[in-house]
Write a protein that holds these residues in place. Structure first.
Motif, PDB file in Angstrom:
ATOM      1  N   ALA A  62       2.454   9.614  -8.125  1.00  0.00           N
ATOM      2  CA  ALA A  62       1.279   8.888  -7.286  1.00  0.00           C
ATOM      3  C   ALA A  62       1.651   7.307  -6.331  1.00  0.00           C
ATOM      4  O   ALA A  62       1.252   7.338  -5.357  1.00  0.00           O
ATOM      5  CB  ALA A  62       0.838   8.153  -8.658  1.00  0.00           C
ATOM      6  N   TRP A 109      -4.225  17.847  -5.560  1.00  0.00           N
ATOM      7  CA  TRP A 109      -3.212  16.470  -5.709  1.00  0.00           C
ATOM      8  C   TRP A 109      -2.052  17.853  -7.405  1.00  0.00           C
ATOM      9  O   TRP A 109      -0.875  17.574  -6.554  1.00  0.00           O
ATOM     10  CB  TRP A 109      -3.794  15.821  -5.921  1.00  0.00           C
ATOM     11  CG  TRP A 109      -2.594  13.976  -6.060  1.00  0.00           C
ATOM     12  CD1 TRP A 109      -2.127  13.919  -4.508  1.00  0.00           C
ATOM     13  CD2 TRP A 109      -2.007  13.821  -6.712  1.00  0.00           C
ATOM     14  NE1 TRP A 109      -1.396  12.660  -4.786  1.00  0.00           N
ATOM     15  CE2 TRP A 109      -0.563  12.843  -6.350  1.00  0.00           C
ATOM     16  CE3 TRP A 109      -1.136  14.278  -8.022  1.00  0.00           C
ATOM     17  CZ2 TRP A 109       0.216  11.892  -7.264  1.00  0.00           C
ATOM     18  CZ3 TRP A 109      -0.257  13.514  -8.489  1.00  0.00           C
ATOM     19  CH2 TRP A 109       0.863  13.045  -8.038  1.00  0.00           C
ATOM     20  N   LEU A 133      -3.762   5.032 -10.779  1.00  0.00           N
ATOM     21  CA  LEU A 133      -2.558   6.170 -10.376  1.00  0.00           C
ATOM     22  C   LEU A 133      -3.025   5.830  -9.241  1.00  0.00           C
ATOM     23  O   LEU A 133      -1.779   5.327  -8.208  1.00  0.00           O
ATOM     24  CB  LEU A 133      -3.276   7.223 -10.252  1.00  0.00           C
ATOM     25  CG  LEU A 133      -2.976   7.652 -11.875  1.00  0.00           C
ATOM     26  CD1 LEU A 133      -3.539   9.281 -12.068  1.00  0.00           C
ATOM     27  CD2 LEU A 133      -1.885   7.623 -12.195  1.00  0.00           C
ATOM     28  N   PHE A 134      -4.071   5.786  -8.497  1.00  0.00           N
ATOM     29  CA  PHE A 134      -4.587   5.057  -6.593  1.00  0.00           C
ATOM     30  C   PHE A 134      -6.101   5.390  -6.342  1.00  0.00           C
ATOM     31  O   PHE A 134      -6.462   5.691  -7.155  1.00  0.00           O
ATOM     32  CB  PHE A 134      -3.538   6.288  -5.813  1.00  0.00           C
ATOM     33  CG  PHE A 134      -3.692   7.140  -6.334  1.00  0.00           C
ATOM     34  CD1 PHE A 134      -5.029   8.256  -6.192  1.00  0.00           C
ATOM     35  CD2 PHE A 134      -2.608   8.705  -6.165  1.00  0.00           C
ATOM     36  CE1 PHE A 134      -4.594   9.574  -6.644  1.00  0.00           C
ATOM     37  CE2 PHE A 134      -2.689  10.094  -6.743  1.00  0.00           C
ATOM     38  CZ  PHE A 134      -3.602  10.137  -6.950  1.00  0.00           C
ATOM     39  N   THR A 156       0.115   7.393  -1.382  1.00  0.00           N
ATOM     40  CA  THR A 156      -1.805   6.247  -1.860  1.00  0.00           C
ATOM     41  C   THR A 156      -2.392   7.143  -1.363  1.00  0.00           C
ATOM     42  O   THR A 156      -2.790   6.345  -0.659  1.00  0.00           O
ATOM     43  CB  THR A 156      -1.188   4.628  -1.681  1.00  0.00           C
ATOM     44  OG1 THR A 156      -0.499   4.282  -0.028  1.00  0.00           O
ATOM     45  CG2 THR A 156      -0.097   4.152  -2.481  1.00  0.00           C
TER      46      THR A 156
END
Length: 304
Positions: free
Chosen positions: A295, A116, A168-169, A299
């Motif tokens: 972020a 990511w 963050l998620f 998601t």
């Protein structure tokens, strides 16, 4: 009177060149090699060290037929000077290109870093050109204080003692495997015939099989401390990994990996963490704001 007390008393009078000569000679235990490093003569290093010894009123080296040996006072002085020069070097590094650049040290769980963060770092460099980002990876086990980190991005429930954690998620796990293995899988029950690769979190497969409504077979695959390594093993046909599909989109698009089932199980979140005792600097604030914007833009379902 101790050497360090003497050093403190005379710190304004001690020549920097002599301190640098001693530190280099202490690392090499040889005046000649220290002179080569400092681009001066061997006699100059020897003279500077002797000058320092006179100022401090103590011997720092035993002069031996073949090299040097530190005295007790010399051994006490080495870490003090090494720390001092490291600190000076760190400050000077911030001005390496003629402009001030704030250094920001972050530790990142490996799968998040490669899946990511990595392909977004160019965007961060454009958004915050004044920040020199230093990234180290880990397997979700990190000591922020001991590693002198400003932030750590990690996976879990957000409950780390003495730590401020900002979500963050969410994360979700699903089976991933090579196409050759996926061709044999029609239902979750077929996984009983495959090697199920495992992370160091022992209950993940159990939770996934509960979500699938199928009984969990005997787990006989190897255990990995990194999801990235585990998925690499899966891509090479060594078994089926339970991992975040969103962290491996490139491998899925290239069909090096296949997601054989749509079933996924929530496993926690990624968090941006820092010590509660660490005051947030301008560089930390800039990075946090940038990361949270990124972020929020998507998601993904992911996990360490």
């Amino acid at each position: 009177m101790s050497l360090l007390h003497t050093l403190a008393m005379h710190r304004a009078q001690l020549p920097l060149n002599a301190l640098r000569a001693f530190e280099a000679a202490a690392r090499h235990l040889n005046f000649t090699r220290a002179a080569i490093e400092l681009c001066v003569s061997q006699g100059a290093v020897s003279h500077q060290v002797a000058q320092l010894e006179r100022r401090l009123g103590t011997r720092l080296f035993h002069r031996l037929p073949r090299g040097l040996a530190l005295t007790d006072d010399g051994q006490a002085l080495v870490p003090v000077l090494a720390d001092m020069f490291d600190r000076v070097g760190a400050v000077l590094d911030q001005y390496a290109d003629g402009r001030f650049r704030a250094v920001l040290n972050i530790g990142v769980v490996g799968t998040f870093a490669t899946g990511w963060l990595l392909h977004r770092l160019d965007g961060f460099a454009r958004a915050c050109p004044h920040i020199d980002l230093r990234v180290s990876t880990n397997n979700n086990r990190v000591d922020i204080a001991a590693e002198a980190l400003d932030f750590a991005i990690r996976f879990g429930d957000g409950a780390w003692h003495g730590t401020f954690a900002e979500p963050l998620f969410e994360a979700s796990l699903t089976p991933l495997c090579a196409p050759s293995i996926a061709a044999r899988l029609s239902s979750p029950r077929d996984l009983a015939q495959e090697s199920l690769l495992r992370s160091y979190r022992p209950d993940e497969w159990r939770r996934w099989f509960e979500a699938s409504g199928s009984p969990q077979p005997v787990l006989r695959g190897p255990v990995f401390d990194s999801s990235a390594l585990m998925v690499a093993a899966a891509a090479n046909g060594l078994g089926v990994a339970l991992a975040p599909a969103a962290m491996f989109t490139r491998e899925l698009i290239a069909e090096r990996l296949v997601q054989p089932f749509d079933i996924a199980v929530d496993a926690g979140r990624y968090w941006l963490t820092r010590l509660l005792s660490r005051k947030e600097s301008d560089a930390m604030r800039s990075f946090r704001h940038w990361l949270l914007r990124e972020a929020e833009a998507e998601t993904p379902l992911c996990s360490e």
